[in-house]
Design an enzyme around this catalytic site. Structure first.
Site, PDB file in Angstrom:
ATOM      1  CB  SER A 144      45.097   5.116  34.508  1.00  0.00           C
ATOM      2  OG  SER A 144      46.299   5.686  34.033  1.00  0.00           O
TER       3      SER A 144
HETATM    4  C1  LIG Z   1      50.125   5.918  34.309  1.00  0.00           C
HETATM    5  S1  LIG Z   1      51.293   5.088  33.302  1.00  0.00           S
HETATM    6  C2  LIG Z   1      50.450   4.712  31.830  1.00  0.00           C
HETATM    7  C3  LIG Z   1      49.183   4.029  31.829  1.00  0.00           C
HETATM    8  C4  LIG Z   1      48.874   3.510  30.455  1.00  0.00           C
HETATM    9  N1  LIG Z   1      48.300   4.527  29.598  1.00  0.00           N
HETATM   10  C5  LIG Z   1      48.038   2.280  30.530  1.00  0.00           C
HETATM   11  O1  LIG Z   1      46.925   2.258  29.992  1.00  0.00           O
HETATM   12  O2  LIG Z   1      48.518   1.309  31.134  1.00  0.00           O
HETATM   13  C6  LIG Z   1      52.342   6.373  32.589  1.00  0.00           C
HETATM   14  C7  LIG Z   1      53.326   5.881  31.595  1.00  0.00           C
HETATM   15  O3  LIG Z   1      53.984   7.005  31.003  1.00  0.00           O
HETATM   16  C8  LIG Z   1      55.303   6.644  30.716  1.00  0.00           C
HETATM   17  N2  LIG Z   1      56.083   7.863  30.473  1.00  0.00           N
HETATM   18  C9  LIG Z   1      56.562   8.767  31.385  1.00  0.00           C
HETATM   19  N3  LIG Z   1      57.208   9.775  30.757  1.00  0.00           N
HETATM   20  C10 LIG Z   1      57.148   9.512  29.422  1.00  0.00           C
HETATM   21  C11 LIG Z   1      57.643  10.178  28.254  1.00  0.00           C
HETATM   22  N4  LIG Z   1      58.363  11.300  28.334  1.00  0.00           N
HETATM   23  N5  LIG Z   1      57.387   9.616  27.053  1.00  0.00           N
HETATM   24  C12 LIG Z   1      56.683   8.457  26.939  1.00  0.00           C
HETATM   25  N6  LIG Z   1      56.208   7.768  28.010  1.00  0.00           N
HETATM   26  C13 LIG Z   1      56.419   8.296  29.240  1.00  0.00           C
HETATM   27  C14 LIG Z   1      55.711   5.848  31.954  1.00  0.00           C
HETATM   28  O4  LIG Z   1      56.853   5.057  31.727  1.00  0.00           O
HETATM   29  C15 LIG Z   1      54.439   5.024  32.205  1.00  0.00           C
HETATM   30  O5  LIG Z   1      54.490   3.771  31.568  1.00  0.00           O
END
Ligand SMILES: C[S@@+](CC[C@H](N)C(=O)[O-])C[C@H]1O[C@@H](n2cnc3c(N)ncnc32)[C@H](O)[C@@H]1O
Length: 215
Positions: A62
């Site tokens: 993000s």
């Molecule tokens: C915007 S990215 C994350 C950014 C992260 N917090 C960082 O600091 O890099 C969103 C993440 O949520 C994960 N995601 C989506 N749905 C999910 C779920 N149901 N459970 C866990 N992770 C999930 C995606 O695979 C992705 O890696």
């Protein structure tokens, strides 16, 4: 001071402190955590720019300002227990850990969970526990949490996450069906229910898995 450190200080001055982020713990954490260590080598030169970056597997790290805003909204103090859904690169988890929290983070893409785990260990960050799986049902064995931070957009708030908050705890989550209609919300657990606050419009990658009716 290294070139990255200089860029990181400028990032905090111009993108974070110049906006409404004033919590000294959050500002210190954003000055401390090396964002360039959480992005692919090809993106390193852009690590301190005011935008999200690709981290592989179709996912993103993000925008720094959004990480700071979500951390401030989570209101984590030293020793707080925090759940993150969506580990991605591990950067948001590292920022929460630098605020003094014990962080439990779940990532649905196994390759990302493994890489984040390796990067956090390489950087000597011990107060983050990463699990590979769907965060829809939270992490019941580690609950209750003082804060839960969801970094992918959910069409509706997963009930298990609300139930794993302690009284006074906050769930910070982007809610919306589509890319164009997401709002960052804070759900605060009270003695009798939940207070809900709409904060800002946001654009997150979608939360996948059970929240979409998938097993
Ligand atoms: C915007 S990215 C994350 C950014 C992260 N917090 C960082 O600091 O890099 C969103 C993440 O949520 C994960 N995601 C989506 N749905 C999910 C779920 N149901 N459970 C866990 N992770 C999930 C995606 O695979 C992705 O890696």
């Amino acid at each position: 001071m290294s070139a990255y450190e200089t860029e990181r200080r400028r990032m905090v001055d111009e993108q974070i402190e110049a906006r409404e982020i004033a919590d000294p713990r959050v500002l210190a954490a954003m000055r401390q955590v090396p964002r360039h260590e959480f992005v692919p080598a090809a993106e390193r030169a852009h690590a301190y720019e005011d935008r999200p970056l690709p981290i592989g597997e179709g996912q993103t790290i993000s925008q720094p300002y959004i990480v700071a805003l979500m951390t401030q909204l989570a209101g984590v103090g030293r020793g707080a227990r925090v759940l993150e859904v969506g580990t991605g690169s591990g950067y948001q988890a590292a920022v929460l850990a630098a605020c003094g929290a014990e962080v439990y983070s779940i990532e649905i893409v196994d390759a990302l969970a493994k890489r984040a785990q390796q990067d956090l260990a390489r950087l000597g960050i011990e107060n983050v526990h990463v699990r590979s799986g769907d965060g829809y049902r939270g992490w019941p064995e580690a609950a209750p949490f003082d804060a839960i931070v969801v970094t992918a957009a959910a069409p509706q708030v997963p009930p298990a996450l609300l139930s794993q908050l302690r009284t006074g705890g906050r769930l910070v989550i982007p809610v919306g069906e589509t890319w164009h209609e997401q709002t960052l919300q804070v759900h605060t657990r009270t003695e009798t229910g939940f207070d809900v606050q709409d904060v800002v419009p946001v654009r997150f990658v979608p939360m996948t898995g059970a929240v979409r009716g998938k097993p």
